[in-house]
Design a protein around this motif. Structure first.
Motif, short mmCIF file in Angstrom:
data_model
loop_
_atom_site.label_atom_id
_atom_site.label_comp_id
_atom_site.label_asym_id
_atom_site.label_seq_id
_atom_site.Cartn_x
_atom_site.Cartn_y
_atom_site.Cartn_z
N GLN A 268 0.84 -1.20 0.00
CA GLN A 268 0.00 0.00 0.00
C GLN A 268 0.87 1.25 0.00
O GLN A 268 1.92 1.31 0.63
N THR A 269 0.42 2.27 -0.71
CA THR A 269 1.11 3.55 -0.75
C THR A 269 0.91 4.29 0.56
O THR A 269 -0.19 4.29 1.12
N VAL A 270 1.98 4.91 1.06
CA VAL A 270 1.94 5.63 2.32
C VAL A 270 2.60 7.00 2.14
O VAL A 270 3.73 7.08 1.66
N ALA A 271 1.89 8.06 2.50
CA ALA A 271 2.44 9.41 2.48
C ALA A 271 2.93 9.76 3.88
O ALA A 271 2.19 9.58 4.86
N VAL A 272 4.15 10.27 3.97
CA VAL A 272 4.77 10.56 5.26
C VAL A 272 5.09 12.05 5.35
O VAL A 272 5.79 12.59 4.49
N GLU A 273 4.55 12.71 6.36
CA GLU A 273 4.86 14.11 6.63
C GLU A 273 5.77 14.16 7.85
O GLU A 273 5.46 13.57 8.89
N ILE A 274 6.91 14.87 7.72
CA ILE A 274 7.93 14.88 8.76
C ILE A 274 8.05 16.27 9.36
O ILE A 274 8.17 17.26 8.64
N LYS A 275 8.00 16.34 10.69
CA LYS A 275 8.17 17.60 11.40
C LYS A 275 9.16 17.40 12.54
O LYS A 275 9.32 16.30 13.06
N ARG A 276 9.82 18.50 12.90
CA ARG A 276 10.65 18.45 14.11
C ARG A 276 9.75 18.38 15.34
O ARG A 276 9.99 17.61 16.26
N ARG A 277 8.71 19.21 15.34
CA ARG A 277 7.73 19.23 16.41
C ARG A 277 6.35 19.04 15.80
O ARG A 277 5.90 19.85 14.99
N GLY A 278 5.68 17.96 16.13
CA GLY A 278 4.41 17.63 15.53
C GLY A 278 3.24 18.32 16.22
O GLY A 278 2.97 18.06 17.39
N VAL B 18 -0.77 17.90 11.05
CA VAL B 18 -1.77 16.87 10.74
C VAL B 18 -2.74 17.39 9.68
O VAL B 18 -3.11 16.65 8.75
N GLU B 19 -3.13 18.65 9.80
CA GLU B 19 -4.02 19.25 8.80
C GLU B 19 -3.35 19.26 7.42
O GLU B 19 -3.98 18.99 6.40
N GLN B 20 -2.06 19.58 7.40
CA GLN B 20 -1.31 19.60 6.14
C GLN B 20 -1.31 18.22 5.49
O GLN B 20 -1.59 18.08 4.29
N LEU B 21 -1.02 17.19 6.28
CA LEU B 21 -0.99 15.82 5.75
C LEU B 21 -2.39 15.40 5.30
O LEU B 21 -2.54 14.71 4.28
N THR B 22 -3.43 15.80 6.03
CA THR B 22 -4.81 15.48 5.65
C THR B 22 -5.12 16.02 4.25
O THR B 22 -5.75 15.34 3.43
N VAL C 67 -4.10 5.64 -0.41
CA VAL C 67 -2.89 6.16 0.22
C VAL C 67 -3.15 6.37 1.72
O VAL C 67 -4.06 7.10 2.09
N ALA C 68 -2.35 5.71 2.55
CA ALA C 68 -2.43 5.89 4.00
C ALA C 68 -1.49 7.02 4.41
O ALA C 68 -0.67 7.48 3.61
N GLY C 69 -1.59 7.45 5.67
CA GLY C 69 -0.76 8.55 6.14
C GLY C 69 0.02 8.20 7.39
O GLY C 69 -0.48 7.49 8.27
N VAL C 70 1.25 8.72 7.45
CA VAL C 70 2.08 8.62 8.65
C VAL C 70 2.58 10.01 9.00
O VAL C 70 3.14 10.72 8.14
N PHE C 71 2.37 10.42 10.24
CA PHE C 71 2.84 11.71 10.75
C PHE C 71 4.02 11.43 11.66
O PHE C 71 3.88 10.82 12.71
N ALA C 72 5.22 11.87 11.24
CA ALA C 72 6.45 11.53 11.95
C ALA C 72 7.12 12.79 12.47
O ALA C 72 7.26 13.78 11.74
N ALA C 73 7.53 12.77 13.73
CA ALA C 73 8.16 13.94 14.33
C ALA C 73 8.98 13.51 15.54
O ALA C 73 8.80 12.41 16.08
N GLN C 74 9.91 14.39 15.97
CA GLN C 74 10.67 14.09 17.18
C GLN C 74 9.78 14.13 18.41
O GLN C 74 9.93 13.32 19.32
N ARG D 133 -8.34 10.68 12.30
CA ARG D 133 -8.37 10.69 10.83
C ARG D 133 -7.67 9.48 10.22
O ARG D 133 -7.43 9.44 9.02
N GLY D 134 -7.34 8.49 11.06
CA GLY D 134 -6.73 7.28 10.55
C GLY D 134 -5.27 7.43 10.15
O GLY D 134 -4.75 6.62 9.37
N ILE D 135 -4.61 8.45 10.69
CA ILE D 135 -3.21 8.70 10.39
C ILE D 135 -2.35 8.14 11.53
O ILE D 135 -2.60 8.44 12.70
N ARG D 136 -1.35 7.35 11.19
CA ARG D 136 -0.47 6.76 12.21
C ARG D 136 0.62 7.76 12.60
O ARG D 136 1.18 8.43 11.74
N CYS D 137 0.91 7.83 13.89
CA CYS D 137 1.95 8.72 14.39
C CYS D 137 3.21 7.92 14.72
O CYS D 137 3.12 6.83 15.31
N VAL D 138 4.36 8.46 14.36
CA VAL D 138 5.65 7.82 14.65
C VAL D 138 6.56 8.86 15.27
O VAL D 138 6.77 9.94 14.69
#
Length: 224
Positions: free
Chosen positions: A147-157, A162-166, A181-188, A201-206
């Motif tokens: 499955q396709t996954v879109a990943v948005e990366i931030k220093r501070r989430g 999340v709105e941007q990735l949505t 396309v699923a979503g992953v929100f990744a940040a420190q 919104r069904g977005i996974r956080c990492v």
């Protein structure tokens, strides 16, 4: 444009903004958004490209000046009924250089692209800075199931990330060559409110460990 208007959305559901003074933005990419004098990160309603705007005659029994109908390729519509216009101007902004990420955020993107299995076993990278009509998503990947996954990366989430990735996901899922396309929100660090919104919104956080990605050990004291 600043106008007294009401807005009806007709599509997968119905939504209505009653008559009030609002800011209406018509952008060169065809998109239209309606704003109140708050909520800086999100319009009240909008239509993303590809879409087009036509004008209809106002009903004879109303005081409206015009009715603008914004339609996308799925047949969804924003119907903007304008009672009066306070301000109307057009401005050419030219080419935008895009968002310049700070050093840590840019480096996180580079490191995560190199070590994409940090997101999960079997992950592979399709492309960095995958372009959408509203800007590039940081990483486009494929998970172990293909499955396709879109990943948005931030220093501070935070919530705005999340709105941007949505918004990216909404556009990417219209592309039948890569959808769903699923979503992953990744940040420190990810704020609790952002996690709550992402989960809703069904977005996974990492949460990313910058030192581990760089291949170094943290210098913080540990009990174990």
């Amino acid at each position: 444009m600043i106008a007294e208007c009401k807005v009806e959305y007709v599509g997968r559901l119905t939504a209505f903004l009653p008559m009030a003074k609002r800011l209406i933005l018509f952008k060169s990419d065809g998109s239209v958004s309606i704003h109140a004098d708050d909520r800086a990160y999100k319009p009240l309603n909008w239509m993303t490209p590809p879409c087009w705007t036509t004008e209809e005659s106002a009903p004879e029994d109303s005081d409206a000046q015009a009715v603008w109908v914004v339609t996308n390729k799925a047949g969804e519509q924003l119907r903007i009924t304008v009672a009066s216009i306070d301000h109307d101007s057009s401005h050419e902004l030219g080419l935008d250089p895009g968002l310049v990420k700070d050093g840590v955020e840019a480096h996180l993107q580079e490191l995560l692209a190199e070590h994409v299995t940090t997101l999960g076993d079997g992950y592979t990278l399709i492309r960095r800075e995958y372009m959408t009509p509203i800007g590039p998503v940081d990483l486009l990947c494929r998970d172990a199931d293909g499955q396709t996954v879109a990943v948005e990366i931030k220093r501070r989430g935070e919530i705005d990330g999340v709105e941007q990735l949505t918004r990216y996901l909404e556009l990417l899922n219209r592309d039948t060559t890569i959808a769903p396309v699923a979503g992953v929100f990744a940040a420190q660090v990810i704020k609790p409110q952002a996690k709550t919104l992402a989960n809703d919104r069904g977005i996974r956080c990492v949460t990313l460990d910058y030192d581990r990605l760089r291949g170094t050990e943290s210098t913080e004291f540990r009990l174990f």
